[in-house]
Write a protein that holds these residues in place. Structure first.
Motif, PDB file in Angstrom:
ATOM      1  N   ALA A  17      25.711  18.358   4.614  1.00  0.00           N
ATOM      2  CA  ALA A  17      24.661  18.473   6.127  1.00  0.00           C
ATOM      3  C   ALA A  17      26.000  18.724   7.192  1.00  0.00           C
ATOM      4  N   GLY A  18      25.318  18.999   8.307  1.00  0.00           N
ATOM      5  CA  GLY A  18      26.288  19.417   9.325  1.00  0.00           C
ATOM      6  C   GLY A  18      25.866  20.634  10.164  1.00  0.00           C
ATOM      7  N   SER A  19      27.077  21.406  10.261  1.00  0.00           N
ATOM      8  CA  SER A  19      26.911  22.760  10.988  1.00  0.00           C
ATOM      9  C   SER A  19      25.528  23.495  11.070  1.00  0.00           C
ATOM     10  N   SER A  20      24.838  23.728  12.237  1.00  0.00           N
ATOM     11  CA  SER A  20      23.552  24.532  11.969  1.00  0.00           C
ATOM     12  C   SER A  20      24.080  25.888  12.258  1.00  0.00           C
ATOM     13  N   ALA A  21      25.407  26.259  12.986  1.00  0.00           N
ATOM     14  CA  ALA A  21      25.963  27.600  12.884  1.00  0.00           C
ATOM     15  C   ALA A  21      26.131  28.266  11.416  1.00  0.00           C
ATOM     16  N   GLN A  22      26.349  27.316  10.478  1.00  0.00           N
ATOM     17  CA  GLN A  22      26.637  27.900   9.010  1.00  0.00           C
ATOM     18  C   GLN A  22      24.913  28.003   8.487  1.00  0.00           C
ATOM     19  N   GLY A  23      23.883  27.782   9.131  1.00  0.00           N
ATOM     20  CA  GLY A  23      22.649  27.823   8.583  1.00  0.00           C
ATOM     21  C   GLY A  23      22.366  28.874   7.949  1.00  0.00           C
ATOM     22  N   SER A  24      22.368  29.912   8.415  1.00  0.00           N
ATOM     23  CA  SER A  24      22.052  31.276   7.754  1.00  0.00           C
ATOM     24  C   SER A  24      22.837  31.796   6.655  1.00  0.00           C
ATOM     25  N   ALA A  25      24.131  31.436   6.752  1.00  0.00           N
ATOM     26  CA  ALA A  25      25.007  31.574   5.578  1.00  0.00           C
ATOM     27  C   ALA A  25      24.603  30.744   4.435  1.00  0.00           C
ATOM     28  N   GLN A  26      24.416  29.359   4.601  1.00  0.00           N
ATOM     29  CA  GLN A  26      24.330  28.516   3.677  1.00  0.00           C
ATOM     30  C   GLN A  26      22.776  28.672   3.183  1.00  0.00           C
ATOM     31  N   GLU A  27      22.073  29.481   3.623  1.00  0.00           N
ATOM     32  CA  GLU A  27      20.497  29.757   2.868  1.00  0.00           C
ATOM     33  C   GLU A  27      21.037  30.805   1.860  1.00  0.00           C
ATOM     34  N   ALA A  28      21.940  31.753   2.383  1.00  0.00           N
ATOM     35  CA  ALA A  28      22.286  32.895   1.459  1.00  0.00           C
ATOM     36  C   ALA A  28      23.178  32.147   0.088  1.00  0.00           C
ATOM     37  N   TRP A  29      24.166  31.439   0.285  1.00  0.00           N
ATOM     38  CA  TRP A  29      25.132  31.184  -0.353  1.00  0.00           C
ATOM     39  C   TRP A  29      24.209  30.042  -1.525  1.00  0.00           C
ATOM     40  N   ILE A  30      23.363  29.158  -1.119  1.00  0.00           N
ATOM     41  CA  ILE A  30      22.509  28.286  -1.829  1.00  0.00           C
ATOM     42  C   ILE A  30      21.794  29.352  -2.937  1.00  0.00           C
ATOM     43  N   ASN A  53      21.107  20.582  -1.524  1.00  0.00           N
ATOM     44  CA  ASN A  53      20.237  20.333  -0.119  1.00  0.00           C
ATOM     45  C   ASN A  53      21.167  20.573   0.950  1.00  0.00           C
ATOM     46  N   TYR A  54      20.947  21.138   2.115  1.00  0.00           N
ATOM     47  CA  TYR A  54      21.675  21.375   3.197  1.00  0.00           C
ATOM     48  C   TYR A  54      21.078  21.160   4.323  1.00  0.00           C
ATOM     49  N   ASP A  55      21.259  20.009   5.076  1.00  0.00           N
ATOM     50  CA  ASP A  55      20.725  19.715   6.170  1.00  0.00           C
ATOM     51  C   ASP A  55      21.146  20.136   7.426  1.00  0.00           C
ATOM     52  N   PRO A  56      21.047  20.931   8.169  1.00  0.00           N
ATOM     53  CA  PRO A  56      21.766  21.769   9.393  1.00  0.00           C
ATOM     54  C   PRO A  56      21.484  20.745  10.650  1.00  0.00           C
ATOM     55  N   THR A  57      22.095  19.533  10.691  1.00  0.00           N
ATOM     56  CA  THR A  57      21.893  18.572  11.688  1.00  0.00           C
ATOM     57  C   THR A  57      22.894  18.543  12.705  1.00  0.00           C
ATOM     58  N   GLY A  58      23.819  19.366  12.819  1.00  0.00           N
ATOM     59  CA  GLY A  58      24.935  19.380  13.603  1.00  0.00           C
ATOM     60  C   GLY A  58      26.121  19.073  12.924  1.00  0.00           C
ATOM     61  N   SER A  59      27.230  19.388  13.582  1.00  0.00           N
ATOM     62  CA  SER A  59      28.809  19.230  13.102  1.00  0.00           C
ATOM     63  C   SER A  59      29.160  17.492  13.343  1.00  0.00           C
ATOM     64  N   GLY A  60      28.545  17.061  14.392  1.00  0.00           N
ATOM     65  CA  GLY A  60      29.078  15.669  14.508  1.00  0.00           C
ATOM     66  C   GLY A  60      28.325  14.795  13.455  1.00  0.00           C
ATOM     67  N   ALA A  61      26.746  15.001  13.655  1.00  0.00           N
ATOM     68  CA  ALA A  61      25.969  14.327  12.720  1.00  0.00           C
ATOM     69  C   ALA A  61      26.591  14.481  11.064  1.00  0.00           C
ATOM     70  N   ASP A  79      23.200  17.604  21.328  1.00  0.00           N
ATOM     71  CA  ASP A  79      23.717  16.918  20.221  1.00  0.00           C
ATOM     72  C   ASP A  79      24.897  16.911  20.061  1.00  0.00           C
ATOM     73  N   ASP A  80      25.879  16.323  19.305  1.00  0.00           N
ATOM     74  CA  ASP A  80      27.385  16.320  18.987  1.00  0.00           C
ATOM     75  C   ASP A  80      27.600  17.670  18.107  1.00  0.00           C
ATOM     76  N   SER A  81      28.173  18.454  18.750  1.00  0.00           N
ATOM     77  CA  SER A  81      28.163  19.784  18.242  1.00  0.00           C
ATOM     78  C   SER A  81      29.549  20.363  18.146  1.00  0.00           C
ATOM     79  N   GLY A  82      30.038  20.891  16.928  1.00  0.00           N
ATOM     80  CA  GLY A  82      31.440  21.659  16.917  1.00  0.00           C
ATOM     81  C   GLY A  82      31.271  22.983  17.828  1.00  0.00           C
TER      82      GLY A  82
END
Length: 362
Positions: free
Chosen positions: A46-59, A72-80, A183-186
Motif C-alpha cells: 500500500a502507499g504511493s499513488s504516484a507508483q500506481g501505473s507502474a505497479q499495475e504493469a509490474w504486478i 494486492n497494492y492499494d494506492p492510498t498515498g505515501s503517508g497512509a 492526504d499525507d503525500s510524499g
C-alpha cells in the motif's frame, strides 16, 4: 484494491525472461526454461499513488510469471502506506518520501524483533506542475512565483509576476485555484521540499507530507488532484508526470532557462544528490539537492521507495519481497515502468546498491 490490469505491452514481452524462483531476488534465470516458480501466497502492499501505473504493469507481469502469487497494492498515498506497513497491515509500502527518523526509531510489526525497515529506491519520476486555463497553452514559472501561487499570495492569473515570465501570453482576469493533496503525500513532501530549497524567502515552511497552508483546494490522491485540475477553471496543481495526461504542464526556471520535465532531466538530479546521513548501510534514502542551475536538470523530482523489513518475522514474506522488489528494480522492471509510467530508470551505480540492499533482506 487489487491491481491486475495489464499495464502495457512491455509488461508481457518480458514475462518469459522473469522465471523468478525462490532463490535470490535479482538473479537471472538459470537457463532451465522448464523450471517453474515456487512462490505462492497472497501479499499486500500500500502507499504511493504516484507508483500506481507502474505497479499495475509490474504486478501483471510478476503474477503471470508466478501464477500461484496474488499481489494486492492499494494506492492510498505515501503517508497512509507507511502507517499501514508500520502497523503490520502490509508486507511492504510504496512511499514518495523515505521513512523519517521518528518512524525509524519505532517498531515495525511485520519485521523480526529488533529489525528495522529499509528505504529501497524503486521509481524516479518528475513531478509535473499541471494547469487548466482557457486560452493558455504554455506556462513558464519560476520557483518564487510558484511558491506565491500555492501559498495564496498570488491569486489571479493576470498578476504582473506571471505576465513577466510569459512574454506574449495574454492571461485572463481569472481567479487561481491552486489544488494540493489533502492526504499525507510524499508527492507533497517533494513539492514543498523543492519550494523550500529554491524559494526560501517565500516558502517558509519545512517540507512535509501534509500541505502546510490553508490556501487553495485540497484533493485526495494523485487522481483527485488531476480530476480537480481537469474539471476546474483557472486551476493549477502538482502530480506525478505519468498522470498529467492532456493537461498543460508548466516549464520551471532552472538557472537562466525554463525547463520542461523529462525522465532524463529528473534522473540527473538524483544522480547528483547524496544519500541521507545517519542511515544503515542498506537504507538508500536520498537527500535531494534541488538548487541546481544546470538546465539539463529538472529539480522538481521524486524518488519513490519500496519500504521493506531488513528481516521479516515470516520467512515467506521475505522470500516474496526479495523476488518482487528485486524484479521491479531490475533492468526489466525499470523498462516496464519507463514504458507504462514515463519513469526514469535507476542508474547503473544506484542499481548495484539496490541489488546489494535487496540481497541483505532476511
Amino acid at each position: 484494491m487489487k491491481i491486475t490490469r495489464i499495464g502495457g505491452i512491455a509488461a508481457l514481452a518480458m514475462v518469459g525472461a522473469l522465471a523468478l524462483s525462490s532463490c535470490a531476488s535479482n538473479e537471472t534465470p538459470s537457463g532451465d526454461e522448464s523450471s517453474a516458480s515456487t512462490l505462492s501466497g497472497t501479499f499486500n502492499g500500500a502507499g504511493s499513488s504516484a507508483q500506481g501505473s507502474a505497479q499495475e504493469a509490474w504486478i501483471a507481469a510478476f503474477q503471470t510469471a508466478n501464477p500461484d502469487v496474488t499481489i494486492n497494492y492499494d494506492p492510498t498515498g505515501s503517508g497512509a502506506g507507511r502507517a499501514t506497513f508500520i502497523a503490520g497491515g502490509s508486507d511492504w509500502a510504496g512511499s514518495d518520501s523515505a521513512l523519517s527518523d521518528d518512524e525509524l526509531a519505532g517498531t515495525f510489526e511485520s519485521c523480526a524483533a529488533d529489525s528495522k525497515a529499509l528505504d529501497i529506491p524503486t521509481y524516479i519520476s518528475p513531478i509535473a506542475v499541471i494547469f487548466n486555463v482557457d486560452g493558455v497553452d504554455e506556462l513558464n514559472l519560476d520557483s518564487d512565483t510558484l511558491a506565491k501561487i500555492f501559498k495564496g499570495d498570488i491569486t489571479n492569473w493576470n498578476d504582473p509576476a506571471i505576465a513577466a515570465l510569459n512574454d506574449g501570453v495574454t492571461f485572463p482576469d481569472l481567479a487561481i485555484t491552486a489544488v494540493h493533496r489533502s492526504d499525507d503525500s510524499g508527492t507533497t513532501k517533494n513539492f514543498t521540499d523543492y519550494l523550500g530549497q529554491t524559494a526560501p524567502t517565500v516558502w517558509d515552511q519545512k517540507a512535509a507530507d501534509t500541505f502546510p497552508f490553508q490556501s487553495g483546494e485540497g484533493a485526495q490522491g494523485t487522481t483527485g488532484v488531476v480530476d480537480a485540475v481537469t474539471n476546474g477553471s483557472g486551476t493549477i496543481g502538482y502530480a506525478d508526470a505519468s498522470k498529467a495526461g492532456s493537461l498543460g504542464t508548466a516549464a520551471i526556471k532552472v538557472g537562466d532557462e525554463f525547463v520542461s520535465y523529462t525522465p532524463e532531466a529528473a534522473a540527473a538530479v538524483v544522480a547528483d544528490s547524496p544519500l541521507a546521513d545517519g542511515r544503515d548501510a542498506n537504507d538508500l534514502a536520498f537527500k535531494l539537492d534541488r538548487t541546481t542551475t544546470d538546465p539539463s536538470h529538472y529539480p522538481l523530482v521524486l524518488v519513490s521507495y519500496s519500504i521493506v523489513c531488513q528481516e521479516y518475522a515470516d520467512p515467506a514474506k521475505a522470500e516474496f519481497v526479495k523476488a518482487y522488489i528485486g524484479y521491479i528494480t531490475s533492468a526489466d522492471g525499470q523498462s516496464v515502468a519507463a514504458e507504462s509510467a514515463g519513469a526514469a530508470p535507476l542508474s547503473d551505480d544506484l542499481s548495484a546498491k539496490v541489488a546489494d540492499a535487496i540481497a541483505s533482506i532476511k
